[in-house]
Write a protein that holds these residues in place. Structure first.
Motif, PDB file in Angstrom:
ATOM      1  N   ALA A 187      28.884 -33.936 -19.094  1.00 12.22           N
ATOM      2  CA  ALA A 187      28.853 -32.836 -18.134  1.00 12.22           C
ATOM      3  C   ALA A 187      27.463 -32.617 -17.553  1.00 12.22           C
ATOM      4  N   VAL A 188      26.421 -32.934 -18.326  1.00 10.82           N
ATOM      5  CA  VAL A 188      25.052 -32.773 -17.820  1.00 10.82           C
ATOM      6  C   VAL A 188      24.820 -33.680 -16.615  1.00 10.82           C
ATOM      7  N   HIS A 189      25.329 -34.912 -16.685  1.00 10.10           N
ATOM      8  CA  HIS A 189      25.200 -35.830 -15.551  1.00 10.10           C
ATOM      9  C   HIS A 189      25.926 -35.284 -14.329  1.00 10.10           C
ATOM     10  N   ALA A 190      27.089 -34.689 -14.557  1.00  8.55           N
ATOM     11  CA  ALA A 190      27.845 -34.112 -13.437  1.00  8.55           C
ATOM     12  C   ALA A 190      27.066 -32.967 -12.794  1.00  8.55           C
ATOM     13  N   GLN A 191      26.434 -32.137 -13.606  1.00  8.92           N
ATOM     14  CA  GLN A 191      25.664 -31.019 -13.070  1.00  8.92           C
ATOM     15  C   GLN A 191      24.451 -31.508 -12.290  1.00  8.92           C
ATOM     16  N   HIS A 192      23.789 -32.527 -12.797  1.00 13.05           N
ATOM     17  CA  HIS A 192      22.639 -33.090 -12.079  1.00 13.05           C
ATOM     18  C   HIS A 192      23.080 -33.671 -10.734  1.00 13.05           C
ATOM     19  N   ALA A 193      24.188 -34.398 -10.735  1.00 16.90           N
ATOM     20  CA  ALA A 193      24.681 -35.008  -9.497  1.00 16.90           C
ATOM     21  C   ALA A 193      25.076 -33.943  -8.486  1.00 16.90           C
ATOM     22  N   LYS A 194      25.758 -32.904  -8.937  1.00 21.33           N
ATOM     23  CA  LYS A 194      26.172 -31.835  -8.023  1.00 21.33           C
ATOM     24  C   LYS A 194      24.960 -31.145  -7.412  1.00 21.33           C
ATOM     25  N   ALA A 195      23.987 -30.791  -8.239  1.00 23.95           N
ATOM     26  CA  ALA A 195      22.811 -30.080  -7.733  1.00 23.95           C
ATOM     27  C   ALA A 195      22.017 -30.919  -6.745  1.00 23.95           C
ATOM     28  N   SER A 196      22.028 -32.232  -6.936  1.00 19.63           N
ATOM     29  CA  SER A 196      21.213 -33.106  -6.087  1.00 19.63           C
ATOM     30  C   SER A 196      21.937 -33.570  -4.828  1.00 19.63           C
ATOM     31  N   LEU A 197      23.255 -33.738  -4.899  1.00 18.20           N
ATOM     32  CA  LEU A 197      23.979 -34.394  -3.801  1.00 18.20           C
ATOM     33  C   LEU A 197      24.786 -33.444  -2.931  1.00 18.20           C
ATOM     34  N   ASP A 198      25.093 -32.252  -3.418  1.00 16.18           N
ATOM     35  CA  ASP A 198      25.915 -31.329  -2.633  1.00 16.18           C
ATOM     36  C   ASP A 198      25.225 -31.009  -1.311  1.00 16.18           C
ATOM     37  N   GLY A 199      25.918 -31.258  -0.210  1.00 17.33           N
ATOM     38  CA  GLY A 199      25.362 -31.002   1.112  1.00 17.33           C
ATOM     39  C   GLY A 199      24.616 -32.167   1.731  1.00 17.33           C
ATOM     40  N   GLN A 200      24.447 -33.263   0.987  1.00 19.04           N
ATOM     41  CA  GLN A 200      23.718 -34.418   1.513  1.00 19.04           C
ATOM     42  C   GLN A 200      24.654 -35.316   2.332  1.00 19.04           C
ATOM     43  N   ASN A 201      24.081 -36.110   3.231  1.00 26.94           N
ATOM     44  CA  ASN A 201      24.823 -37.061   4.051  1.00 26.94           C
ATOM     45  C   ASN A 201      24.763 -38.453   3.419  1.00 26.94           C
ATOM     46  N   ILE A 202      25.910 -39.121   3.341  1.00 29.16           N
ATOM     47  CA  ILE A 202      25.920 -40.498   2.842  1.00 29.16           C
ATOM     48  C   ILE A 202      25.259 -41.415   3.865  1.00 29.16           C
ATOM     49  N   TYR A 203      25.652 -41.271   5.135  1.00 21.67           N
ATOM     50  CA  TYR A 203      25.039 -42.006   6.225  1.00 21.67           C
ATOM     51  C   TYR A 203      24.321 -41.010   7.133  1.00 21.67           C
ATOM     52  N   ASN A 204      23.448 -41.507   7.997  1.00 21.65           N
ATOM     53  CA  ASN A 204      22.684 -40.618   8.866  1.00 21.65           C
ATOM     54  C   ASN A 204      23.603 -39.723   9.691  1.00 21.65           C
ATOM     55  N   SER A 205      23.440 -38.408   9.535  1.00 20.06           N
ATOM     56  CA  SER A 205      24.102 -37.381  10.354  1.00 20.06           C
ATOM     57  C   SER A 205      25.618 -37.363  10.217  1.00 20.06           C
ATOM     58  N   CYS A 206      26.163 -37.948   9.153  1.00 20.97           N
ATOM     59  CA  CYS A 206      27.617 -37.908   8.986  1.00 20.97           C
ATOM     60  C   CYS A 206      27.983 -38.139   7.529  1.00 20.97           C
ATOM     61  N   CYS A 207      29.290 -38.016   7.249  1.00 20.55           N
ATOM     62  CA  CYS A 207      29.822 -38.202   5.906  1.00 20.55           C
ATOM     63  C   CYS A 207      29.108 -37.296   4.901  1.00 20.55           C
ATOM     64  N   THR A 208      29.269 -35.989   5.115  1.00 22.00           N
ATOM     65  CA  THR A 208      28.585 -34.978   4.309  1.00 22.00           C
ATOM     66  C   THR A 208      29.365 -34.703   3.032  1.00 22.00           C
ATOM     67  N   LEU A 209      28.664 -34.695   1.899  1.00 19.65           N
ATOM     68  CA  LEU A 209      29.285 -34.458   0.604  1.00 19.65           C
ATOM     69  C   LEU A 209      29.364 -32.964   0.309  1.00 19.65           C
ATOM     70  N   ARG A 210      30.563 -32.484  -0.035  1.00 21.33           N
ATOM     71  CA  ARG A 210      30.754 -31.127  -0.542  1.00 21.33           C
ATOM     72  C   ARG A 210      31.303 -31.267  -1.961  1.00 21.33           C
ATOM     73  N   ILE A 211      30.567 -30.751  -2.939  1.00 20.58           N
ATOM     74  CA  ILE A 211      30.860 -31.049  -4.339  1.00 20.58           C
ATOM     75  C   ILE A 211      31.065 -29.764  -5.132  1.00 20.58           C
TER      76      ILE A 211
END
Length: 499
Positions: free
Chosen positions: A195-219
């Motif tokens: 679960a710690v890995h999941a929390q780290h991933a959520k805090a770091s990736l939520d709202g980030q784009n996979i590709y430039n200006s698109c494919c936004t992650l909501r976690i």
């Protein structure tokens, strides 16, 4: 603090910037080699997954910063993690070590902005559930699920199971992934080993784009504590069970279509471990949107699509040009002379072809459920001089069309690409055109208008809800570019909203 612990830098009490490498754990961490224009939010984003930050000092002229974590345990966890996964900000590696200070002094005026940013970050993190103050010393939620629910918004490029595994495995061991479509959105469930890995991933990736200006992650965290994967295929994968069968694939991998299996080799491992980007989820103007994407390489694919099961009595090159043009700039369309239920559609590039395929495969057009796949042909050939009149009318070159939606680099149209829906987005409406005029236009063309609404702040745009998705597709084809007055033409696209 003693004079050994502090030295005067620009006239105020600040930690000495010539910190010796420390191996003795401390709540205070020393960050070096920061980008010259790094923001307080980007510095804090590096620490947030590990717990609450009590104090922050930035030394911009020295490209350094000091963080005081709420507990020594949180600081130790952060240092241990970044020892094996060097963090980067805008491709620049950041070095993190224990400081020889036991606490930070931040009562001088020069650090007011940093403290304001710190307060906003901590408040937003507690509110969003990324962190719970004073829970287990690290700010991590005990008993939190190791399963994340992921929604990909603004799906301009295809996102596959391999792409998700590539990104999220930087934060820990990914055990299982299930992808599916719900409410016309590409979603996934992803299970970490901890679960710690999941929390780290959520805090770091939520709202980030996979590709430039698109494919936004909501976690978000899933209510499930574990995933039950029955098949290893393009839609689901249990990385701990190589013996699982592939099962029977159904065309629902992304917006009702089974995407081709590219395999991990199609996505070079260019994702940088723990980017530490600014956090777009925090309210207010303190935090800017992510400046770079997650650096996943888009897949290289052909730009020609094979469209089959068309209604030969109703289909035309122009019809396919308008429909497929919602997802990219169509260059050429050829309806096959001897098999008029089949057509070739050439997009500007492979990305647009993949996008159109993802959204249109399995949709109903002129009463038929159409199939859209990648063609083996690299280009659509124009008829030769000796071809008959009918064959020539079945092939059209649209390369110079004024109706291309994406010819402008960075066009806002790239941010408004959605799957077919019963609600249409209308734009470029003249002020002289009323609601009744628009309703009459659609109803007189044979479409059933269920609801209509002008945009409150911009009357040049409106939403119109029709009886079905199939009817909306027909209406878009028929009325996109319809002339409303002497110099304005109606623009029609699919909307993600409902009325």
């Amino acid at each position: 603090m003693s004079t050994d612990d502090l030295s005067a830098v620009d006239g105020s009490d600040r930690p000495c910037v010539s910190e010796r490498a420390q191996s003795v754990p401390s709540r205070v961490l020393h960050l070096r080699h920061l980008p010259v224009d790094i923001s307080e939010q980007e510095v804090l984003a590096l620490a947030l997954p590990f717990g609450r930050v009590s104090k922050l000092i930035t030394l911009r002229t020295k490209n350094q910063a000091f963080l005081e974590m709420a507990s020594e345990e949180a600081a130790v966890t952060m240092v241990n993690y970044y020892t094996s996964a060097t963090p980067t900000v805008r491709n620049q590696p950041i070095f993190i070590q224990y400081s020889n200070h036991r606490e930070l002094k931040t009562d001088n005026l020069t650090n007011q902005r940093a403290q304001a940013a710190l307060q906003a970050i901590n408040a937003a993190a507690v509110h969003s559930g990324n962190m719970v103050a004073g829970v287990d010393g690290r700010g991590l939620v005990p008993g939190q699920s190791p399963v994340l629910r992921i929604i990909v918004e603004n799906l301009f490029y295809p996102v596959t199971l391999e792409v998700l595994q590539q990104i999220f495995s930087k934060f820990g061991s990914v055990l299982k992934i299930i992808t599916f479509t719900r409410n016309n959105q590409f979603q996934a469930l992803l299970q970490f080993s901890d679960a710690v890995h999941a929390q780290h991933a959520k805090a770091s990736l939520d709202g980030q784009n996979i590709y430039n200006s698109c494919c936004t992650l909501r976690i978000d965290f899933s209510k499930l504590s574990a995933l039950n994967v029955k098949y290893n295929n393009d839609k689901s994968r249990d990385f701990t069970r190589a013996d699982l069968p592939t099962g029977e694939l159904e065309p629902t991998a992304a917006f009702g279509v089974a995407l081709p299996h590219y395999g991990a080799a199609a996505f070079p491992p260019t994702f940088h471990q723990h980017t530490g980007l600014s956090m777009s989820g925090i309210p207010g103007s303190m935090v800017s949107p992510p400046r770079v994407s997650l650096h996943v390489a888009p897949p290289a694919i052909h730009s020609v699509l094979l469209v089959s099961n068309l209604n030969p009595e109703s289909v035309s090159p122009h019809c396919l040009f308008i429909l497929f043009g919602v997802y990219g700039d169509v260059q050429r369309v050829k309806i096959l002379f001897n098999k008029k239920e089949n057509a070739l559609v050439q997009m500007s590039d492979g990305t647009q072809a993949q996008l159109a395929m993802s959204h249109l495969n399995g949709q109903r057009l002129h009463g038929n459920v159409i199939r859209v796949t990648l063609s083996k042909h690299p280009v659509v050939q124009l008829p030769r001089g000796g071809a008959g009149q009918e064959e020539q009318t079945l092939t059209r070159d649209f390369a110079g069309s004024a109706l291309h939606r994406f010819k402008k680099p960075g066009s806002k149209n790239f941010n408004n690409i959605f799957p077919p829906s019963a609600t249409l987005h209308l734009s470029n409406i003249p002020s002289s055109v009323s609601e009744d005029v628009l309703k009459d236009l659609f109803s007189s063309s044979g479409f059933t208008v269920k609801a209509f609404k002008f945009f409150q702040k911009d009357r040049k745009m409106a939403l119109m809800q029709l009886a079905s998705v199939e009817e909306a597709i027909e209406a878009l084809i028929a009325l996109h570019d319809h002339q409303l007055d002497h110099n304005q033409h109606l623009r029609v696209s699919f909307s993600k909203s409902t009325i």
